[in-house]
Structures are given as C-alpha cells and as structure tokens.
Scaffold this motif. Structure first.
Motif, PDB file in Angstrom:
ATOM      1  N   PHE A   9      -0.976   6.661  12.803  1.00 48.71           N
ATOM      2  CA  PHE A   9      -0.454   5.353  14.168  1.00 48.71           C
ATOM      3  C   PHE A   9       0.829   4.716  13.642  1.00 48.71           C
ATOM      4  CE2 PHE A   9      -5.325   4.274  13.599  1.00 48.71           C
ATOM      5  CZ  PHE A   9      -5.728   5.215  14.532  1.00 48.71           C
ATOM      6  N   CYS A  10       1.041   4.949  12.478  1.00 50.02           N
ATOM      7  CA  CYS A  10       2.427   4.353  12.252  1.00 50.02           C
ATOM      8  C   CYS A  10       3.959   4.992  12.435  1.00 50.02           C
ATOM      9  CB  CYS A  10       2.482   3.655  10.795  1.00 50.02           C
ATOM     10  SG  CYS A  10       2.944   5.133   9.573  1.00 50.02           S
ATOM     11  N   GLY A  11       3.537   6.033  12.764  1.00 56.54           N
ATOM     12  CA  GLY A  11       5.048   6.909  13.164  1.00 56.54           C
ATOM     13  C   GLY A  11       5.876   7.428  12.243  1.00 56.54           C
ATOM     14  N   HIS A  12       5.839   6.808  11.002  1.00 56.70           N
ATOM     15  CA  HIS A  12       6.893   7.112  10.162  1.00 56.70           C
ATOM     16  C   HIS A  12       6.994   8.438   9.627  1.00 56.70           C
ATOM     17  CE1 HIS A  12       8.154   2.707   8.966  1.00 56.70           C
ATOM     18  NE2 HIS A  12       6.827   2.545   9.895  1.00 56.70           N
ATOM     19  N   LYS A  35       2.774   4.978   6.320  1.00 56.36           N
ATOM     20  CA  LYS A  35       2.317   3.531   6.074  1.00 56.36           C
ATOM     21  C   LYS A  35       0.918   3.501   6.422  1.00 56.36           C
ATOM     22  CE  LYS A  35       6.295   1.471   5.485  1.00 56.36           C
ATOM     23  NZ  LYS A  35       6.794   0.863   4.295  1.00 56.36           N
ATOM     24  N   CYS A  36       0.427   4.441   7.130  1.00 57.00           N
ATOM     25  CA  CYS A  36      -1.321   4.287   7.852  1.00 57.00           C
ATOM     26  C   CYS A  36      -1.963   5.439   7.462  1.00 57.00           C
ATOM     27  CB  CYS A  36      -1.003   3.736   9.070  1.00 57.00           C
ATOM     28  SG  CYS A  36      -0.980   5.614  10.135  1.00 57.00           S
ATOM     29  N   ALA A  37      -1.421   6.568   7.188  1.00 53.65           N
ATOM     30  CA  ALA A  37      -2.047   7.756   6.645  1.00 53.65           C
ATOM     31  C   ALA A  37      -2.911   8.324   7.982  1.00 53.65           C
ATOM     32  CB  ALA A  37      -2.995   7.550   5.663  1.00 53.65           C
ATOM     33  N   ASN A  86       7.837   9.184   4.438  1.00 51.83           N
ATOM     34  CA  ASN A  86       7.525   7.712   4.510  1.00 51.83           C
ATOM     35  C   ASN A  86       6.212   7.633   5.192  1.00 51.83           C
ATOM     36  OD1 ASN A  86       7.126   5.023   5.627  1.00 51.83           O
ATOM     37  ND2 ASN A  86       9.186   4.509   4.467  1.00 51.83           N
ATOM     38  N   GLU A  88       0.908  -1.279   0.098  1.00 49.26           N
ATOM     39  CA  GLU A  88       0.011   0.230  -0.057  1.00 49.26           C
ATOM     40  C   GLU A  88       0.781   1.114   0.016  1.00 49.26           C
ATOM     41  OE1 GLU A  88      -4.289   1.100   2.485  1.00 49.26           O
ATOM     42  OE2 GLU A  88      -2.194   1.104   3.612  1.00 49.26           O
TER      43      GLU A  88
END
Lengths: 374, 286
Positions: free
Chosen positions: B254-257, B249-251, B247, B64
């Motif tokens: 939640f993912c912190g990237h 990952k979740c939008a 970067n 994704e």
C-alpha cells in the motif's frame, strides 16, 4: 437487458440528492471555491457552478465564467475522490502504555456513506485504479474498504475537454463506460439543460426509478456517444500506453531525464493532485505523558528524499531518478503490476506542476527521441 | 472507543494492526547486533512463517520496521529476530527489556525455495546482517538433512568482531557434508581465517553447480557480484535466489516505497529468483 434510461430535469437532480440523503448519504458536488473547483457538501443543485468552467494549461489554471445554464461545464480542480476514499491523513491505530508493555486499542475506521454528483469519467476510472491497488490486490486496506463500500457515484460524461485532458488515450473517457451508479449527459440544446441518465448498478436504477423521471428518447444514447467521440477527437494530448513499458525501459539512460530534472523541483505536486497516486508514509505521535501513542498514515510522494531511504542512504538520490520512477510507474509499471495504467489521463499533473512539466510531452519525447509536436 | 483485548483475534485484525508480543530475551551477538526472542500469543498466525519471510516490528511512539525472522521456523512458540542497532527504531528495539511488549505484524513476503531445493545441494552466501534471514533456511535443512545434498555456508563480514552466531557457525562447519567458511574485509592480528570479499570463498566450494541452489542475502553490491560469479561458475540463474532490501513502510503493497522496477519488494519479494532481478540490479537509482 437494455439499461433503463431516463430524461431528467434540474428538479430531478435535486430529488436524487434528497433521496440519497434520506438513504443516509452525505451528498457532495463540485463547488466553486475561491480559486479552484473543490468537492464540497451539496444539498441543492443551485450550489453547483452554473456557467463556470476553467482554462487549463501547463502550470496554468483559471476559473472562468462563460454564463449559460450548464451545471457541469466545470473541469477538474486539483482535488479528486482520492481525498475521501484514501484520506490525506488517517489514524490507523492507537496504543496505550503500561510500563514496558502496551496494549492496542480498538480503532476501526468509521464507515462513511458519501454520494458524489458530477464525477468526471477520468475520476470514475481513478476509483477503479485505486480499487485494484487498495482493495483487490493481495491485501485490502480497511480504511479504503470502509469508504469505498459507502460510495455512490453519479458520473457526468464529458462532451468538451480541457486543454490538458488525454483520457481518450487511457480509455477512461470522455464517455464513462463503467464504475458509476448513475451516469448523466448534460444536454444543452434547449433553453434549460436536460439530463440523459443511465444506471450502472441496481442501486442507481432503484434511485432513478424513484425520481419519477420519464424515459429518455431512444436516440439520446447515440447522440451521447457521438458527442463524446467528438470530444475525444478534439484532444491534443495523447499517450500510447501500449508502448509505455518498452519506451520506459529503453530510455533508462536517456539524457532527457537530465533535461526534465533541470525543470522539476521535486515538489511532489503531481503526486498529490494525481487521483491514483496512493503512496503513503506513517507517523508516530505520542502524548506528552508518553502513555498513549498514535500511528497516523499520511500521503507521501516518491519525489521526497527519504522515500527510498535504507541504511546507508536513499536509493533515488537525484531528482532525475525520482521523475523517471514516477513517469515509469504511472505509464508503464502500473500496467505490469495491476493490469492497467496508473494514469487515467485527467491532466492534473500537467496543470498543477509549477514548472509546467507535461507528462504526455515528455513521454512523446522519449518515444520519438525528439520534442512532441504540441 | 472501547478497550479491546490485549490482542484482537487474527481474523478481525486489519493487516496494519500489530499483535502485542512479550519480549522473552535479548542476547548480544556483537557490539551493535542483538537477537530478540519474542513470545507471540499462543496459536496466533503471526508466528507461522517460512524461512526468508519478515515481520514488521513496532515500538509505540517510535516507529515500525521490517525485520527478517532469524529463528527456527518449526519452533512456533517463539519468534526470533537479529537486529543491528543503526537507527532510532532499531536502537529502541534492542534496548527493550525482557517482559516488555513489542508489536508484530506478519509474516510477510516470499520465502527461500526450500521445497524446490530438495535433492540438491544448497549454497548459502551471506554478507553481514544478511546471515540472519538465511539462518531459518539453514535450520530447516539441518532438521530435514536427508532431503538435501551438501550444505555450504559462505559468510562475509567486515571484521571478526562483526561476525554473527560464531559458535553456531563453527558447529555447522563440523557437520558431515557441510562446509561453513567465513571471511572478513579486515582481519586484525589475531584472525586466522580468510580475508577478502565473500566471492573469494567460491573457489573452496565443493559441489556440482547444476545440482546446486544458491541463496544470497547481503549488501546489494555483494549480491550483484556474487550472483554474476555464481552464474559463470555454472549455477543456472533460475537456481540463484536473492533477498532484496528496500525502504518498506507497510509490507502489504500500500505504501509504494519498496518498488524496484515492476516489483514491490514487500509482496513480490523479498526473495526473488535471480532471473527476475537480473535486468534491474545494474540500474543505478532505479
């Protein structure tokens, strides 16, 4: 309204566990594993680590048996409730292929009711910190939400701290003030421990009432506060969270980061042991016949090379920049993002850093421009 | 586990669950860039977006990615994405065939300040694929032409063969009160246009800086220099807006990237006022 306060004995704790199981909860407690304390299913207080504690230091952890009748003299092992509320690996969806099309299969997380006996105040505060990120921000995470809804917390106040603790700085402890259903103070002045129990929620109050325990003597509340204040005063490590944003900002180019990077292996242990580090990555898995695909969410760490990868390369290439990001986020930026620090002062990142890097000492160094006094 | 409908109703969907959308068409823009038109289920909120927002596009078994929406926000029946094939997921996305299914989540993130820009001139500065997230803003202005003063589109590409939406771009330049200028890093023998970085086009712009809103999207280094120069040319920093890339990952935070300083680019951005980004743009490895 004055909170109802009870005087519990060991048998009452067993009644609590039994009542919780009758209400459909899986009951967990701190249990001594081979090398460390872990959270494990618990049906009887006899399984608690009676007489056990642990010695903590930078990159140092040893279980120790000091004898005695204390059930909650243990200190935090590497695991926190994060493992249950925000699992290390979770399937978030499944898709089934049909030629070039696919359909998404319903895959809602199963709600789990879990009760934890003996949660330390820092870990209670860590749940509140995770709530702010995964539940009460703009979006809420349904896996966390399902696990969180079924959570019952029996906290235990700390009247002694590990060498690595600094919860007095983060105001998470040593006395738990909020976020629990029931809070216990283990009183060790008699032959057998007694427990001063307070409820934090209506569910906690109802449960305590059902145990049939007698009310607690009125002076026990003050004695608890005094004991916790003493424990707070004994903490050697301190972090001034109010200055964190300014310290992190003005030290962006500090040579101290290079010094840390010479010791930091970017292994990510600190982020895995941290009870509030929430970062995740996603993995795709397909079946061998390529007809179904699953998407898994797994814990990630900001110390990995690919964490910041965008087309052309990673934003944070050096170890120095990753440590700087992690410390800056935990102590300073989390406050800007979520209104409170991302660090609860549990000290796990100090204990489980294989290089013994101490976030409090590094922060002090940055703040003062010189090594900390510890 | 039971088989659900092809797309569960939006209200019961988790924010991590994509909607299956039919790929209506794939158009080749350049040698490595393609525009995909997707048909989401009718009336699904996944198709209601503001210019500058992005979606998460999903290929089962592959992955994704965050992709900006590059189509007209007022055409609700289709979602358009312009994708440069540079990696595993983007390659799989651009090689899907019409009729195939692609997963969509969204829309996510902040939008270009279309409302705040009313009555002002709009200066669009794009670099490479950065033109894609700006195209919905251009469509919006063209649909509501009376609400805005001048429209200037400045576009920098690597070479003539990398330029997107060539016909459309030329047509924009023919419209009244509109300038559309392109420049390339390397022109080759047949290129008759400008050569140089996009900031070299600023001297050709005709507009009142105080009454201008600038919208920038492109490589970070281009935005760094472009925003700096626009400020020296008199555009107030709060009227300069940038679309950032990290970067993601979740939008949904939640993912912190995607953290950049105190911000999550996914939910606090991707469109930021320059005043928010200024302290962080020059920090190496932030």
């Amino acid at each position: 309204m004055r909170k109802k306060q009870y005087r519990l004995e060991r048998t009452h704790l067993n009644s609590l566990l039994k009542l919780l199981r009758e209400e459909g909860y899986q009951t967990y407690g701190p249990v001594r594993g081979e090398l460390a304390m872990e959270w494990a299913p618990l049906t009887d207080v006899g399984e608690l680590p009676r007489g056990w504690t642990s010695a903590h230091g930078p990159a140092h952890y040893r279980l120790e048996n000091r004898g005695g009748e204390s059930l909650f003299g243990y200190r935090n092992g590497p695991e926190s409730l994060k493992k249950f509320l925000h699992p290390p690996r979770a399937r978030i969806m499944k898709a089934e292929r049909n030629g070039g099309a696919f359909r998404i299969l319903e895959d809602r997380p199963a709600a789990a009711k879990r009760a934890f006996l003996g949660v330390k105040p820092c870990d209670v505060a860590a749940v509140a910190a995770l709530d702010r990120v995964l539940l009460n921000d703009r979006y809420s995470d349904d896996i966390y939400q399902a696990n969180r809804a079924g959570l019952f917390l029996i906290a235990v106040h700390c009247t002694e701290c590990a060498e690595t603790c600094f919860c007095a700085s983060s105001k998470a402890g040593p006395q738990a003030k909020t976020g629990f259903d029931i809070a216990l103070h283990e009183r060790l002045d008699g032959a057998m421990p007694e427990y001063f129990a307070e409820c934090g929620t209506a569910a906690g109050a109802a449960l305590l009432e059902k145990t049939g325990a007698p009310p607690a003597p009125p002076e026990w509340a003050r004695e608890l506060a005094d004991a916790c204040a003493l424990a707070a005063g004994a903490q050697q490590r301190k972090v001034d969270f109010s200055s964190a944003a300014a310290v992190v900002e003005r030290n962006y180019d500090s040579p101290r980061w290079d010094d840390i990077a010479r010791r930091c292996m970017a292994c990510g242990n600190c982020t895995q042991a941290c009870p509030t580090c929430f970062c995740v990555n996603f993995e795709e898995h397909s079946s061998l016949d390529l007809q179904t695909a699953e998407r898994h969410r797994v814990w990630d760490s900001c110390f990995t090379q690919n964490f910041t990868y965008i087309h052309g390369g990673s934003v944070r290439l050096s170890t120095k920049s990753r440590y700087r990001h992690w410390l800056g986020h935990k102590l300073a930026r989390w406050q800007q993002q979520f209104g409170s620090p991302g660090c609860v002062g549990c000290g796990r990142c100090i204990t489980w850093c294989p290089a013994g890097i101490d976030i409090t000492a590094e922060f002090e160094w940055l703040k003062a421009g010189a090594p900390a006094a510890i | 586990m039971s088989l659900a409908l092809e797309t569960p109703a939006a209200a019961e969907r988790s924010v991590m669950e994509p909607v299956a959308a039919r790929l209506a068409s794939v158009a080749k823009e350049t040698h490595d860039t393609f525009t995909l038109n997707l048909e989401p289920p009718e009336g699904d909120p996944v198709a209601v977006f503001q210019p500058g927002q992005f979606s998460m596009l999903y290929v089962p078994g592959v992955g994704e990615l965050p992709i900006s929406i590059s189509g007209d926000p007022e055409r609700r029946e289709q979602l358009t994405y312009t994708i440069r094939s540079v990696g595993q997921v983007t390659y799989q996305l651009v090689t899907r065939r019409p009729g195939d299914t692609i997963g969509i989540r969204g829309p996510f993130g902040t939008a270009w300040p279309m409302k705040e820009s009313r009555g002002k001139s709009v200066l669009i500065v794009a670099g490479g694929i950065g033109l894609a997230p700006l195209r919905p803003a251009i469509y919006h202005i063209l649909r509501h032409r009376g609400d805005y003063n001048r429209l200037v589109v400045l576009y920098g590409g690597r070479s003539p063969r990398d330029l997107l939406y060539k016909k459309e771009f030329a047509a924009w330049g023919m419209l009244p009160d509109t300038q559309a200028l392109a420049t390339v890093d390397y022109g080759g023998v047949s290129w008759r246009g400008y050569v140089g970085v996009v900031t070299t086009l600023f001297r050709h712009v005709r507009m009142q800086p105080k009454e201008t809103v600038a919208m920038l999207c492109g490589p970070e280094i281009m935005m760094r220099y472009a925003s700096r120069e626009l400020e020296t040319r008199g555009i107030p920093p709060e009227q300069i807006h940038l679309s950032m890339e990290r970067n993601m990952k979740c939008a949904v935070g939640f993912c912190g990237h995607c953290q950049m300083g105190p911000y999550f680019v996914c939910k606090d951005g991707p469109v930021f006022p320059y005043t928010s980004m200024k302290p962080y743009m020059d920090l190496y490895e932030l």
